[in-house]
Design a protein around this motif. Structure first.
Motif, short mmCIF file in Angstrom:
data_model
loop_
_atom_site.label_atom_id
_atom_site.label_comp_id
_atom_site.label_asym_id
_atom_site.label_seq_id
_atom_site.Cartn_x
_atom_site.Cartn_y
_atom_site.Cartn_z
N VAL A 30 0.84 -1.20 0.00
CA VAL A 30 0.00 0.00 0.00
C VAL A 30 0.87 1.25 0.00
O VAL A 30 0.59 2.22 -0.72
N VAL A 34 1.21 4.38 -3.10
CA VAL A 34 0.92 5.79 -2.88
C VAL A 34 2.19 6.65 -2.86
O VAL A 34 2.10 7.88 -2.83
N GLU A 69 -4.69 3.97 2.03
CA GLU A 69 -4.04 5.02 1.24
C GLU A 69 -4.48 6.40 1.71
O GLU A 69 -3.67 7.33 1.79
#
Length: 799
Positions: free
Chosen positions: A492, A496, A529
């Motif tokens: 994750v 991002v 996120e």
């Protein structure tokens, strides 16, 4: 020296043999035999010494266990690594052998004392860890360093047997102490809670009956006293002209177990003194009386102190000093030395007022110097019968109670605000659903280039922004719809990271690190996120607010085991394995007086107009709804660190098997070709109108109802429907109640619920088979696609 003597003797004997035999062969044979025999003897002695050394070097723990087998003491031995190497049966029975001291099952205060004692013992060779409370028992713990290299700690826990205080008091009253008090003018008796005497001093027997040797046991205590119209107490034997007496009573309770025995009844020690005569005897000087009174009150769990009429503090028991935040310190000269400057005058005046007036009592609110923000109630009572007037001060240690009250108040406030935010978001979602739906329908009649097209798009864009705000409110109130997946946190962060670099700018350096062997977590990746982005934006603003413009944003993932959590001794995070997301910056930091409020909605430290105050509250809601914990640590001028603890996901074999079966490719399902009769139940007129138009355009026959009762009537009249599309919260009869009633008549009829609340929450509360969910706000295309998908699944994709 011995070897030289042996060598000389050997040479002399060889010389004598040569002189006697005159044969060199005989001499050489003799020397060879001596050498062989000496070598064999040396080898035997060396092996014997080696065996002795080995036996000493290798400890025989069975011998140690036998040597320390004591029923009155629990003994354990740990090595430098903190491992339990040996323990006697008493230790195993009371503490078990799965945990080595100091990490035993005991209260936090005891664990802290054991940890300090461990450090002191390794440093000084021995230490006293004081009193340890474990499993309802009290132990006195001592430590001693042992072993040839000092590599072991011996832990000794001696059980503290609670004394029979009543028996001790009886022996004192009927013994020398009672006679000494009698001579000082203080007579005493032990009285049961039912009012009958257990024992009495000879002085009480003399005053009550005239016979010092009278047996007072099992007689009613109050029968020997009388009370006049002015509430003065005297001995019944003396009649109306008897001298008034002052009576003091103290419950005979173990102070170390006062918390556990709060609801129990105890005998009482009654002290009777002629009014006007001090406890020290004679006419009564307060300074003479204080030592005796202090000895009686020192062990009480209540915080008590006494001051004279001039405000001078005569004594204060340990409980009083502990409640005042001065545990272990000597009492100050004046009670006013314990409070803030602003309250000194008020407390001094109160002490003088209670000392000079009649024997009354009251409370005064003061702020202690150790906690100036928290007022406490100080009890004052005028004391008479001790010679000079005095004031008794009472103060209870309620710091733990205050902490719990603050936590409960904070939790209640957050819950109330969360419910309000969720309700507002739910109602606002209905408005946004209508606005977005109407915009979608208008866009179907306009094409790019039309004069109204751009205006409609602008309305739709602002509506979507409003929808994102409602999602933040739902996230804070933990009512957001999540799509949890089992994932690795570094994946994750990687997704991002590129966006974060553009978001924070070139002047702020982004540093990302990951631990190895991280456990998987179960969470919604898109929401995680959002957590990372919100924390990064706050970090960027904090760095820029510092004025330098340059700084660092550090994102790290760490592995935290259950042992690490236990070592933290956190009262919030339960023991278990966690994967931790750490986001830190080098910004301005958060002031200490504001860090406790940062997760509240609409609270922001930014300038007016530069923050909604929903960023961190959204993060808090997402983390809590995902089963995690978030903490903030900050230092002014150095930066802030946020730590997000997410529990490691441990999948059972059955759950893994079901997931693998569910992941197997299913038979291809054809899309729904359209058509069918729908029952649309929605109490909000604009939402119902938009949904009806959207579904009618797709070729469905739509029957509408404004509440659950109206929708149920259609089914009860015998109308056939392919699908029920219903809101959840409606007046009179809500959607789930209507659905259950319909299922009794049509158990195979699929139901699609529309709601602004979280899907997981609704599924837990509703629990209806073949139930589907559409979150609000939705567009025209979304409701059409969802209805087609539900019908396609329930009808097998009939074309």
């Amino acid at each position: 020296m011995v070897s030289i003597v042996v060598a000389v003797g050997l040479l002399l004997s060889a010389l004598a043999l040569w002189l006697a035999t005159d044969s060199a062969v005989a001499v050489l044979s003799y020397l060879g035999a001596v050498a062989v025999l000496g070598g064999a003897g040396w080898l035997m002695l060396r092996d014997k010494a080696s065996e002795t050394i080995d036996s000493i070097a290798t400890p025989d723990w069975s011998v140690t266990v036998t040597a320390m087998d004591r029923s009155d003491m629990a003994i354990a031995i740990t090595d430098r690594a903190g491992r339990l190497t040996c323990a006697n049966a008493t230790f195993a029975d009371n503490f078990g052998i799965t945990k080595a001291p100091p990490h035993i099952d005991a209260d936090q205060t005891s664990l802290d004392a054991l940890m300090r004692g461990s450090r002191d013992a390794w440093r000084d060779g021995r230490a006293d860890a004081g009193t340890v409370r474990a499993e309802g028992e009290i132990w006195a713990a001592t430590l001693e360093r042992a072993g040839r290299a000092g590599d072991y700690l011996i832990w000794r826990f001696r059980r503290q047997v609670s004394p029979d205080l009543t028996r001790a008091a009886v022996e004192a009253v009927t013994g020398k102490l009672g006679r000494a008090l009698d001579q000082a003018g203080i007579v005493s008796a032990i009285v049961e809670p039912d009012g009958y005497i257990v024992a009495a001093s000879s002085g009480f027997a003399l005053r009550a009956t005239g016979e010092p040797e009278s047996d007072m046991a099992h007689q009613e205590f109050v029968s020997f006293l009388r009370q006049d119209e002015d509430d003065r107490i005297s001995y019944a034997r003396d009649g109306k002209n008897g001298a008034p007496i002052t009576m003091y009573y103290l419950p005979i309770a173990d102070p170390d177990r006062a918390g556990n025995d709060a609801g129990d009844s105890h005998p009482s020690l009654m002290l009777l003194v002629d009014s006007g005569i001090g406890l020290g005897g004679g006419s009564g000087d307060l300074a003479t009386a204080v030592p005796n009174l202090e000895a009686l009150l020192a062990q009480l769990p209540l915080g008590l102190a006494m001051a004279d009429r001039d405000g001078l503090l005569l004594f204060a028991n340990p409980a009083f000093m502990r409640a005042a935040g001065r545990d272990g310190e000597a009492p100050p000269p004046y009670p006013s030395d314990l409070v803030v400057q602003e309250d000194k005058g008020a407390l001094s005046n109160a002490v003088r007022r209670f000392a000079q007036g009649p024997a009354t009592s009251g409370d005064v609110a003061v702020r202690l110097s150790i906690q100036p923000e928290e007022p406490v109630s100080l009890n004052l009572a005028g004391v008479r019968g001790l010679g000079n007037a005095a004031v008794l001060l009472g103060l209870n240690d309620n710091s733990e109670e205050k902490r719990l009250k603050r936590q409960i108040a904070q939790a209640t406030k957050m819950q109330a605000v969360g419910q309000l935010a969720g309700g507002v978001a739910h109602d606002f979602n209905n408005v946004l659903t209508a606005i977005l739906g109407i915009c979608d329908l208008m866009l179907l009649r306009h094409t790019p280039g039309d004069s109204d097209y751009d205006d409609i798009q602008q309305i739709r864009a602002n509506s979507n922004r409003a929808a994102s705000l409602t999602r933040q409110l739902l996230a804070f109130s933990r009512q957001q719809t999540l799509r949890p997946e089992v994932l690795q946190l570094p994946d994750v962060v990687s997704e991002v990271s590129q966006m974060l670099k553009r978001l924070i700018g070139e002047k702020i350096r982004l540093q990302v690190t990951h631990d190895r062997n991280l456990g998987r977590v179960r969470a919604d990746p898109s929401q995680l996120e959002q957590v990372i982005v919100n924390l990064a934006v706050n970090a960027r603003d904090a760095v820029q607010a510092k004025g330098e413009g340059r700084g660092e944003l550090r994102i790290a993932t760490k592995r935290v085991t259950a042992a690490d959590i236990r070592a933290m001794r956190s009262e919030i995070v339960p023991a278990g394995d966690y994967t931790v997301l750490v986001v830190s910056d080098t910004g301005t930091g958060i002031p200490p007086d504001k860090i406790g409020k940062i997760f509240e909605p609409f609270f922001t430290t930014k300038e007016q107009g530069k923050g909604t105050g929903l960023g961190l509250s959204t993060v808090y809601g997402i983390v809590k709804q995902s089963g995690g914990f978030i903490f903030a640590d900050s230092e002014m001028g150095k930066g802030t660190t946020f730590s997000v603890y997410l529990p490691v996901f441990h999948e059972s074999p059955d759950a893994k098997r079901r997931r693998e079966e569910a992941d197997k490719p299913a038979a291809p399902q054809r899309e729904w070709a359209g058509g069918g009769k729908l029952l649309l139940v929605e109490d909000e007129d604009p939402v119902r109108a938009v949904a009806e138009r959207a579904l009618s355009r797709q070729g469905y026959e739509v029957v509408t109802a404004s509440d659950g009762e109206e929708g149920l009537e259609y089914v009860q009249r015998g109308e056939e429907f392919d699908l029920i599309v219903s809101d959840v919260v409606m007046p009179v009869m809500d959607g789930p109640a209507m659905a259950r009633a319909i299922r009794e008549k049509r158990p195979d009829l699929p139901i699609l619920f529309m709601s602004g609340y979280a899907e997981e929450q609704l599924r837990r509360e509703i629990d209806i088979e073949d139930m589907h969910f559409l979150p609000k706000p939705f567009s025209v295309a979304q409701i059409a696609d969802k209805v087609a998908k539900v019908l396609g699944g329930s009808k097998g994709g009939n074309g």
